[in-house]
Write an enzyme that holds these catalytic residues in place. Structure first.
Site, PDB file in Angstrom:
ATOM      1  N   ASP A 107      56.353 -18.665 -41.088  1.00 25.12           N
ATOM      2  CA  ASP A 107      56.886 -18.236 -42.384  1.00 25.12           C
ATOM      3  C   ASP A 107      55.860 -17.439 -43.181  1.00 25.12           C
ATOM      4  O   ASP A 107      55.918 -17.378 -44.399  1.00 25.12           O
ATOM      5  CB  ASP A 107      57.367 -19.451 -43.198  1.00 25.12           C
ATOM      6  CG  ASP A 107      56.251 -20.434 -43.482  1.00 25.12           C
ATOM      7  OD1 ASP A 107      55.164 -20.331 -42.868  1.00 25.12           O
ATOM      8  OD2 ASP A 107      56.462 -21.311 -44.339  1.00 25.12           O
ATOM      9  N   LYS A 158      46.959 -29.690 -49.325  1.00 24.72           N
ATOM     10  CA  LYS A 158      47.607 -29.784 -50.648  1.00 24.72           C
ATOM     11  C   LYS A 158      46.910 -30.791 -51.576  1.00 24.72           C
ATOM     12  O   LYS A 158      47.510 -31.787 -52.007  1.00 24.72           O
ATOM     13  CB  LYS A 158      49.088 -30.144 -50.489  1.00 24.72           C
ATOM     14  CG  LYS A 158      49.814 -29.129 -49.602  1.00 24.72           C
ATOM     15  CD  LYS A 158      51.294 -29.247 -49.589  1.00 24.72           C
ATOM     16  CE  LYS A 158      51.933 -28.130 -48.791  1.00 24.72           C
ATOM     17  NZ  LYS A 158      51.842 -28.197 -47.336  1.00 24.72           N
ATOM     18  N   ASP A 217      53.164 -16.440 -48.006  1.00 21.05           N
ATOM     19  CA  ASP A 217      53.841 -17.603 -47.414  1.00 21.05           C
ATOM     20  C   ASP A 217      55.221 -17.664 -48.064  1.00 21.05           C
ATOM     21  O   ASP A 217      55.335 -17.645 -49.289  1.00 21.05           O
ATOM     22  CB  ASP A 217      53.025 -18.859 -47.742  1.00 21.05           C
ATOM     23  CG  ASP A 217      53.829 -20.129 -47.587  1.00 21.05           C
ATOM     24  OD1 ASP A 217      53.590 -20.847 -46.615  1.00 21.05           O
ATOM     25  OD2 ASP A 217      54.677 -20.413 -48.444  1.00 21.05           O
TER      26      ASP A 217
HETATM   27  N1  GDD Z   1      58.518 -26.342 -34.352  1.00 13.17           N
HETATM   28  C1  GDD Z   1      58.319 -26.918 -35.528  1.00 13.17           C
HETATM   29  N2  GDD Z   1      58.580 -28.263 -35.656  1.00 13.17           N
HETATM   30  N3  GDD Z   1      57.878 -26.179 -36.555  1.00 13.17           N
HETATM   31  C2  GDD Z   1      57.697 -26.792 -37.744  1.00 13.17           C
HETATM   32  C3  GDD Z   1      57.947 -28.168 -37.951  1.00 13.17           C
HETATM   33  C4  GDD Z   1      58.428 -28.939 -36.825  1.00 13.17           C
HETATM   34  O1  GDD Z   1      58.692 -30.140 -36.910  1.00 13.17           O
HETATM   35  N4  GDD Z   1      57.664 -28.470 -39.242  1.00 13.17           N
HETATM   36  C5  GDD Z   1      57.246 -27.313 -39.816  1.00 13.17           C
HETATM   37  N5  GDD Z   1      57.261 -26.306 -38.920  1.00 13.17           N
HETATM   38  C6  GDD Z   1      56.872 -24.904 -39.121  1.00 13.17           C
HETATM   39  C7  GDD Z   1      57.582 -24.265 -40.308  1.00 13.17           C
HETATM   40  O2  GDD Z   1      58.803 -23.645 -39.887  1.00 13.17           O
HETATM   41  C8  GDD Z   1      56.556 -23.248 -40.780  1.00 13.17           C
HETATM   42  O3  GDD Z   1      56.709 -22.008 -40.099  1.00 13.17           O
HETATM   43  C9  GDD Z   1      55.215 -23.857 -40.392  1.00 13.17           C
HETATM   44  O4  GDD Z   1      55.496 -24.880 -39.448  1.00 13.17           O
HETATM   45  C10 GDD Z   1      54.444 -24.447 -41.580  1.00 13.17           C
HETATM   46  O5  GDD Z   1      55.234 -25.417 -42.203  1.00 13.17           O
HETATM   47  P1  GDD Z   1      55.533 -25.370 -43.777  1.00 13.17           P
HETATM   48  O6  GDD Z   1      56.427 -26.506 -44.064  1.00 13.17           O
HETATM   49  O7  GDD Z   1      55.971 -24.009 -44.175  1.00 13.17           O
HETATM   50  O8  GDD Z   1      54.104 -25.708 -44.367  1.00 13.17           O
HETATM   51  P2  GDD Z   1      53.467 -25.256 -45.764  1.00 13.17           P
HETATM   52  O9  GDD Z   1      53.812 -23.845 -46.092  1.00 13.17           O
HETATM   53  O10 GDD Z   1      53.801 -26.289 -46.763  1.00 13.17           O
HETATM   54  O11 GDD Z   1      51.890 -25.352 -45.451  1.00 13.17           O
HETATM   55  C11 GDD Z   1      51.336 -24.735 -44.301  1.00 13.17           C
HETATM   56  O12 GDD Z   1      51.119 -23.350 -44.492  1.00 13.17           O
HETATM   57  C12 GDD Z   1      50.144 -23.001 -45.502  1.00 13.17           C
HETATM   58  C13 GDD Z   1      49.989 -21.485 -45.466  1.00 13.17           C
HETATM   59  O13 GDD Z   1      51.145 -20.869 -45.772  1.00 13.17           O
HETATM   60  C14 GDD Z   1      50.005 -25.447 -43.987  1.00 13.17           C
HETATM   61  O14 GDD Z   1      49.554 -24.975 -42.748  1.00 13.17           O
HETATM   62  C15 GDD Z   1      48.967 -25.165 -45.082  1.00 13.17           C
HETATM   63  O15 GDD Z   1      47.722 -25.725 -44.740  1.00 13.17           O
HETATM   64  C16 GDD Z   1      48.790 -23.657 -45.241  1.00 13.17           C
HETATM   65  O16 GDD Z   1      47.882 -23.368 -46.317  1.00 13.17           O
HETATM   66 MG    MG Z   2      55.114 -22.456 -45.386  1.00  8.99          MG
END
Ligand code: GDD
Ligand code: MG
Length: 364
Positions: A107, A158, A217
């Site tokens: 994403d 976070k 993001d």
């Molecule tokens: N296959 C799979 N299975 N993908 C998953 C799952 C799962 O169970 N859960 C989440 N994802 C994928 C989401 O679709 C997304 O592309 C990615 O993993 C990150 O998950 P998010 O839920 O979007 O996390 P975030 O945005 O809160 O935080 C993450 O991204 C930040 C940067 O944008 C973390 O990696 C943070 O540390 C980082 O700063």
């Molecule tokens: Mg994200």
């Protein structure tokens, strides 16, 4: 080099639009988010991409079955959500070998230079190098302390408290094969940010690489609009008008906009600035649409105004309707003539709305 894209999240903050599609198929300037991610990997020399899927996996598989891509795309399916580390372990048979590989959050809209990050990783071998970014407010991200040798000394996902002007995890990693030994083989959600990176950081084995350029993001509706706006505003970019578009000579197009294929814009309509119109949509006489994204196959009837809103696929908006800021209308809705949706109104898919909604609310 191979890459794994994490594309299985539920995108709960993007409901109601994510009720009917995975986040990775949200159009960004009329092209699915995952296409942008894949193209950046291809530009960086990736030849084989594993997409880790869970929520609405079939929608993603169907889309890429019909699509030509430079890199080979294969899907790694989970039988339950495995978080951000579980999918890496789950895809071990596809990623196993001698080489390190990329892991990318699916994403992130970015043009980061992954080759440079790979060079930095190769200079000092270790289990993981992660892309970093400086942001004003880090509370939604993984936050790191980086030392002068580019080792991450602390990784906190976070964190609460003071988070201004910090380096954060940009959601792109290079992982060496030894990572497979660090992720437990358990069929449960395992977070790489909470269970793996903090330990590697403590052991002095996690390296950081600061990236520049476009990076966003896409987690919320405002993020989604901003991602579209960022691409529309890219320097040197002209209005993009698709194939077989019919725009009345009396319509007004205010740059920057993107108009998809087979769109009809009728007399006296005003579109833009900062507006995306999805393929096969029709905008009738005297409408005004600004700072908004319309998914494909929308019909906007005459004298309607839409401001800073997102309109789902196949939705019909009647005549003289007003849709205000932060409103999000799901797929296949119908908003009847003369209705006002004032501000921050979220409408679930396939709903018909026939009355004004003047307060922020969700219409189920
Ligand atoms: N296959 C799979 N299975 N993908 C998953 C799952 C799962 O169970 N859960 C989440 N994802 C994928 C989401 O679709 C997304 O592309 C990615 O993993 C990150 O998950 P998010 O839920 O979007 O996390 P975030 O945005 O809160 O935080 C993450 O991204 C930040 C940067 O944008 C973390 O990696 C943070 O540390 C980082 O700063
Ligand atoms: Mg994200």
């Amino acid at each position: 080099m191979k890459a794994l894209i994490l594309a299985g999240g539920f995108a709960t903050r993007l409901r109601p639009l994510s009720c009917t599609r995975p986040k990775q198929l949200f159009p960004i300037v009329n092209k699915p988010l995952l296409d942008w991610v894949i193209e950046n990997l291809e530009r960086n020399g990736v030849k084989e991409i594993v997409v880790a899927v869970n929520y609405m996996a079939d929608a993603l598989r169907n889309y890429y079955e019909k699509k030509q891509t430079k890199a080979t795309i294969i899907f790694s399916l989970e039988n339950r959500p495995l978080g951000t580390a579980g999918p890496i372990k789950n895809a071990e048979p596809n990623l196993k070998g001698k080489e390190p590989f990329f892991v990318i959050n699916g994403d992130i809209l970015s043009n980061m230079n992954l080759r440079k990050m790979k060079n930095a990783h190769d200079r000092i071998p270790g289990p993981a190098t992660i892309a970093l970014r400086r942001v004003d407010d880090a509370s939604r991200f993984g936050v790191v302390d980086l030392d002068e040798e580019k080792y991450i000394r602390r990784f906190v996902e976070k964190p609460k408290g003071e988070n201004r002007n910090r380096l954060i995890n940009a959601g792109a990693y290079i992982l060496s094969q030894e990572i497979f030994d660090l992720i437990p083989e358990e069929n449960r959600k395992i977070s790489i940010e909470r269970e793996i990176f903090p330990i590697l950081a403590k052991e002095g084995k996690l390296r950081g690489y600061i990236t520049e350029g476009l990076w966003m993001d896409i987690g919320t509706h405002p993020d989604y609009l901003q991602a579209n706006f960022a691409l529309l505003k890219m320097p040197g970019k002209k209005n993009s008008i698709g194939r077989n578009v019919k725009i009345s000579p009396n319509a007004k197009i205010v740059e920057p906009v993107a108009i998809g294929d087979e769109v009809v814009v009728n007399e006296g309509a005003k579109i833009g600035p900062l507006t995306v119109v999805g393929d096969n949509s029709e905008i009738d006489e005297g409408c005004s649409i600004e700072r908004s994204v319309l998914f494909p196959r929308c019909l906007i009837e005459s004298s309607t105004s839409i401001k800073e809103a997102i309109i789902g696929e196949g939705t019909v908006i009647g005549r003289r309707v007003k849709i205000g800021e932060q409103s999000v209308i799901g797929d296949h809705c119908e908003i009847l003539d003369d209705v006002i949706l004032n501000k921050n109104v979220k409408v679930c898919p396939s709903k018909e709305v026939g009355e004004n909604v003047l307060e922020s609310c969700h219409i189920m």
